[in-house]
Design a protein around this motif. Structure first.
Motif, PDB file in Angstrom:
ATOM      1  N   GLU A 279      17.192  26.045   0.341  1.00 28.54           N
ATOM      2  CA  GLU A 279      18.151  25.330   1.182  1.00 28.54           C
ATOM      3  C   GLU A 279      19.419  26.141   1.453  1.00 28.54           C
ATOM      4  N   ASP A 280      19.696  27.145   0.613  1.00 25.31           N
ATOM      5  CA  ASP A 280      20.897  27.965   0.803  1.00 25.31           C
ATOM      6  C   ASP A 280      20.549  29.417   1.131  1.00 25.31           C
ATOM      7  N   ARG A 281      19.334  29.651   1.600  1.00 22.27           N
ATOM      8  CA  ARG A 281      18.860  31.028   1.774  1.00 22.27           C
ATOM      9  C   ARG A 281      19.717  31.827   2.752  1.00 22.27           C
ATOM     10  N   GLU A 282      20.060  31.238   3.884  1.00 19.40           N
ATOM     11  CA  GLU A 282      20.846  31.970   4.878  1.00 19.40           C
ATOM     12  C   GLU A 282      22.192  32.403   4.303  1.00 19.40           C
ATOM     13  N   TYR A 283      22.817  31.512   3.548  1.00 19.61           N
ATOM     14  CA  TYR A 283      24.120  31.837   2.957  1.00 19.61           C
ATOM     15  C   TYR A 283      24.002  33.015   2.003  1.00 19.61           C
ATOM     16  N   TYR A 284      23.025  32.967   1.119  1.00 20.90           N
ATOM     17  CA  TYR A 284      22.888  34.033   0.117  1.00 20.90           C
ATOM     18  C   TYR A 284      22.492  35.360   0.755  1.00 20.90           C
TER      19      TYR A 284
ATOM     20  N   ALA B  45      23.144  36.369   3.721  1.00 27.11           N
ATOM     21  CA  ALA B  45      24.302  36.888   4.453  1.00 27.11           C
ATOM     22  C   ALA B  45      25.338  37.497   3.520  1.00 27.11           C
ATOM     23  N   ASN B  46      25.268  37.147   2.240  1.00 30.96           N
ATOM     24  CA  ASN B  46      26.234  37.666   1.269  1.00 30.96           C
ATOM     25  C   ASN B  46      25.627  38.729   0.358  1.00 30.96           C
ATOM     26  N   GLY B  47      24.581  39.390   0.835  1.00 28.04           N
ATOM     27  CA  GLY B  47      24.054  40.553   0.140  1.00 28.04           C
ATOM     28  C   GLY B  47      23.050  40.279  -0.951  1.00 28.04           C
TER      29      GLY B  47
END
Length: 690
Positions: free
Chosen positions: A261-266, A268-270
Motif C-alpha cells: 500500500e505504500d510502495r510508491e512512497y518507498y 520514490a525515497n530510494g
C-alpha cells in the motif's frame, strides 16, 4: 633517332598504366568502405539491440546493499533493541537475467551444500502443486511436450497467460513421472528464492537455520556458484522481550519487503522492493532515522553477464540510534505491578462479574512530556494467560468517570457559570422523572473545592445545566442546546481529552465522541465522565496539564537521536526538547484552585482512605463509570475504575493515569486502581534512589 622514339613510346606506356592502377586501388577502397558501411547498417538496424546488450554486459552496474537498522537504548543507556549478525547466503541476479533452466541448475548446485528448510514435514508442506508443475516443466523435453498440447487460441496468448495455460495442461500422470523426494523439494525451495530476486540487489536465499558447516561449504565453493555469495545479514533483537509491547514496533521481513500500500512512497525515497521497513510503533515513526545509509557497490560483469568484480563506491552506515525516555528497570517494575494487581482482582471472589480483563497505566513527566512508563496487561480468558500489551494505553479508550471533573470545573470557571467559592445545591436533579444525583448524601450544598474533594456529581451536572442555557425545573423536561457539548469538548481538548496527544507514534486513538443528541441527560453524563471515552495516555496528559499550571506538553518516547557508533553511543544529532502544545486559556488562579481540590482528594476526600499513611505527597482524582456488558442475552452492570494524579504536589515531576475497565459494581468491586497507583508511585521514588 630510333633510340629516342623507343624511349618516348615506353614513357607513354608507363603513363597510361599508372592511372589504371590508381583507379583499381580507388575502386577497391570504395568497395571496402561500402562493405563496412553496409555491415554497420546491418549491425545497427538488424542487430543493434543485441549488440547494445553485449556492450551493456560489460558496463559497470550500480547496486545498493542494505545496512543494519539503528539501535534503541533506554534512559539509562541500556540496549533495548539492536541487531544480531546472521550468516546468510545471497543471490544477485546477473544483469542480463537468467532463464528458468539456468536458475534450476544453480538451485541444484546450491542444494549440494545447504538445506533451507530443515523440518521434512514443513519442507513437504511448503511445496505446492504449482511448484511441482514448474519443476516438471523445466525438465528436458517437457516444454515441447506441453507446448504441443496448447490449443491454437492458447498459442496466441501473452507470455504470462500462455505459461499459465502450459502449466494447466500438466497432468497428474506427468507429475507421477518424478520420484519426489525431500532432496527435490529442497531444490524447488531454493529455486523459489532465486526466482524472488529482483534487479541487482542481493536477495537472501537463506539465513535462519543456516548452519556453520553449510555456510563454510558454500563459502569455499563460490567459484562454482555464479552470483551466489556467503555474507552476513542481521535480525532485530530485543533485550527486553515483553516490555513496551506494541510500542517498540516491528519491521517487515525481506520476503515481505516494502508494504504494497505504500510502495510508491518507498520506491520514490530510494528503497528497494525487498527492503525491510518499520510497520508499527517507534520502528515506523522513526523509519527515516533508523534505516541507515545503504552501501553503494559498482558491479563489473563479463560478456556472459556474470559479476566478475565489485567495488564499494559509498560506504554503508547503519541507521542512527534512538535513546528512549523510558527507564526499562522502572518499566519492568510497573509491568509487574499492573499484572500482579490484575491477577489479584480477577481472583477476588467478590469481583464476580467475569468481565474484568484489562489494566493500564501511564507515567510521564508533566514538565517535559517524557514518558516514564506505559503498561497494560490483558487477561486472555480463552488461553487463560496474562499478556503484556502496552499498546492498549494508546489505542484503547474507556469512559473514565469522575477523574475528568477537574476539566469540568475549569470549563465552568472559564465560561463564568461558577467562580472560586461558588456553592451549588446538592439536591438531586430530576429531568422528566429521571433522577440524577451523587453517589451518596453530600450535604445540602458544596463549593467548588468540596465538589472535587467529595466528587459531587450534582455539582458538575449543575455546571452542565448552566452551560446548556435553558432553565431547569425539577421534574420537567430540559431542552438541549447542542452547542453545550461543543463548549465542553473545546475546553477538554485543551487538556488532551478527546484529541491527539501528539505522542511520537504512527497512530493513536482519540476515543469515542458521542453524538450531540436531543437528550439533555447525556450532556449531564458527559460532565461526570460517563459519555465520551478517553485513552490512558490522554488522561495522563490531562492531569499533567493541570499539574504543570495549564501547559500541555507533547508526550514523547524518544529523547535523543545519536550517530551510530561501534563503541557505545555516538554523538547527539538531535535532542527532543520539551514542546508545549498549548496553554489552557484561563486565569492561573483557577488552575491553582483545581490543584488544591486535587490535593484535598488525597488528604481528606474520596482517595484519602486508600492512601492514608502514604509516605509521598500525591494530588489527583478518582473515577468510576458505569460500563454495562452483555452476555447470553443478559445485561450485566460493571464499572470502570480510574485514577489520575501527580507527585509531589509542588513542582510535580511525575504524573500518572490508571484505568481498569469492567470491574464489579460498588458492592463487589476491588480497589485495583488505588493499589496500582500507590505501587507505581513507590516504584518511581525507589528508582530515583537507585
Amino acid at each position: 633517332m630510333k633510340f629516342s622514339a623507343i624511349k618516348k613510346n615506353r614513357q607513354k606506356k608507363k603513363k597510361s598504366q599508372l592511372p589504371l592502377r590508381l583507379n583499381i586501388l580507388f575502386v577497391s577502397v570504395f568497395l571496402l568502405f561500402s562493405l563496412l558501411i553496409v555491415q554497420l547498417g546491418v549491425v545497427q538496424i538488424l542487430n543493434g539491440e543485441e549488440a547494445q546488450q553485449e556492450v551493456d554486459k560489460t558496463e559497470n552496474t550500480p547496486s545498493q546493499k542494505p545496512v543494519p537498522r539503528g539501535e534503541m537504548y533506554d534512559a539509562d543507556h541500556n540496549v533495548v533493541v539492536d541487531n544480531d549478525p546472521v550468516r546468510s547466503i545471497t543471490y544477485t541476479p546477473p544483469k542480463n537475467g537468467q532463464t528458468g533452466n539456468e536458475r534450476l541448475q544453480l538451485a541444484r548446485d546450491l542444494a549440494e551444500y545447504i538445506t533451507i528448510i530443515k523440518d521434512e514435514e514443513e519442507l513437504e508442506e511448503e511445496i505446492t502443486e504449482r511448484n511441482k508443475k514448474e519443476y516438471w516443466y523445466l525438465l528436458e523435453g517437457n516444454q515441447k511436450i506441453v507446448n504441443n498440447r496448447l490449443t491454437e487460441e492458447e498459442q496466441n496468448l501473452d507470455t504470462g497467460d500462455k505459461y499459465q495455460a502450459e502449466l494447466d495442461h500438466i497432468t497428474e500422470d506427468d507429475l507421477a513421472e518424478v520420484e519426489w523426494s525431500n532432496e527435490i523439494y529442497n531444490v524447488i525451495a531454493i529455486k523459489k528464492e532465486l526466482d524472488a530476486a529482483r534487479g541487482l540487489s542481493p536477495h537472501i536465499v537463506v539465513n535462519e537455520g543456516l548452519t556453520e558447516e553449510e555456510y563454510a561449504k558454500v563459502a569455499t565453493h563460490l567459484n562454482q556458484l555464479p552470483n551466489i555469495d556467503a555474507t552476513t545479514d542481521w535480525k532485530r533483537q530485543r533485550s527486553y522481550e515483553n516490555l513496551l509491547n506494541g510500542l517498540i514496533g516491528g519491521i517487515t521481513s525481506q520476503e515481505e519487503g516494502i508494504p504494497q500500500e505504500d510502495r510508491e512512497y518507498y520506491l520514490a525515497n530510494g528503497y528497494a522492493r525487498n527492503d525491510r521497513v518499520g510497520t508499527s510503533g517507534l520502528e515506523q515513526s522513526y523509519e527515516d532515522v533508523l534505516r541507515g545509509r545503504k552501501e553503494k557497490v559498482q558491479y563489473v560483469t563479463n560478456s556472459d553477464g556474470d559479476v566478475i568484480r565489485s567495488d564499494v563506491v559509498v560506504e554503508g552506515q547503519r541507521g542512527k540510534d534512538l535513546v528512549l525516555t523510558v527507564d526499562m528497570d522502572l518499566q519492568q517494575k510497573v509491568d509487574e505491578i499492573v499484572e500482579d494487581e490484575l491477577r489479584k482482582a480477577i481472583d477476588n471472589p467478590g469481583n464476580n462479574t467475569g468481565f474484568l480483563e484489562d489494566a493500564t497505566a501511564v507515567m510521564m513527566n508533566p514538565q517535559t512530556g517524557e514518558i516514564l512508563a506505559m503498561s497494560a496487561t490483558h487477561y486472555d480468558r480463552e488461553e487463560d494467560e496474562f499478556k503484556n500489551q502496552a499498546y492498549r494505553t494508546v489505542y484503547d479508550a474507556h469512559a473514565p468517570g469522575s477523574a475528568i471533573k477537574g476539566a469540568t470545573v475549569l470549563t465552568g470557571y472559564d465560561n463564568g457559570v461558577i467562580d472560586i467559592g461558588t456553592r451549588l445545591n446538592e439536591k438531586e436533579i430530576n429531568i422528566a422523572g429521571e433522577i440524577k444525583d451523587s453517589y451518596s448524601d453530600l450535604g445540602s450544598s458544596n463549593n467548588d473545592l468540596q465538589a472535587l474533594q467529595k466528587s459531587s456529581n450534582v455539582y458538575m451536572m449543575r455546571i452542565a445545566i448552566a452551560l446548556n442555557g435553558y432553565n431547569y425545573t425539577y421534574g420537567q423536561p430540559l431542552a438541549l442546546n447542542p452547542d453545550a457539548f461543543q463548549i465542553f469538548r473545546n475546553h477538554f481538548n485543551q487538556f488532551g481529552l478527546g484529541t491527539e496527544t501528539g505522542i511520537d507514534l504512527p497512530f493513536e486513538a482519540t476515543g469515542y465522541v458521542g453524538p450531540s443528541t436531543q437528550y439533555s441527560g447525556l450532556l449531564l453524563d458527559f460532565s461526570i465522565g460517563q459519555y465520551d471515552t478517553y485513552t490512558t495516555l490522554q488522561l495522563a496528559q490531562y492531569v499533567s496539564t493541570i499539574a504543570n499550571d495549564g501547559y500541555r506538553l507533547k508526550p514523547r518516547l524518544v529523547s535523543e537521536i545519536r550517530e551510530p557508533s561501534n563503541d557505545g553511543l555516538g554523538p547527539i544529532i538531535e535532542k527532543n526538547n520539551p514542546e508545549v502544545l498549548n496553554h489552557v486559556d484561563m486565569e492561573q488562579e483557577y488552575i491553582d484552585r483545581v490543584q488544591e481540590g486535587f490535593r484535598r482528594v488525597f488528604t481528606r476526600g474520596t482517595a484519602s482512605g486508600a492512601w492514608a499513611g502514604f509516605p509521598y505527597e500525591v494530588a489527583g482524582k478518582t473515577g468510576t463509570a458505569e460500563n454495562p456488558q452483555y452476555k447470553d442475552g443478559k445485561e450485566y452492570m460493571t464499572e470502570n475504575l480510574s485514577l489520575v494524579g501527580y507527585t509531589p504536589t509542588e513542582n510535580p515531576e511525575m504524573a500518572f493515569a490508571v484505568i481498569v475497565p469492567k470491574n464489579g459494581t460498588s458492592t463487589s468491586r476491588n480497589s485495583i486502581n488505588h493499589d496500582i497507583g500507590k505501587r507505581i508511585v513507590e516504584a518511581y521514588y525507589e528508582s530515583k534512589e537507585e
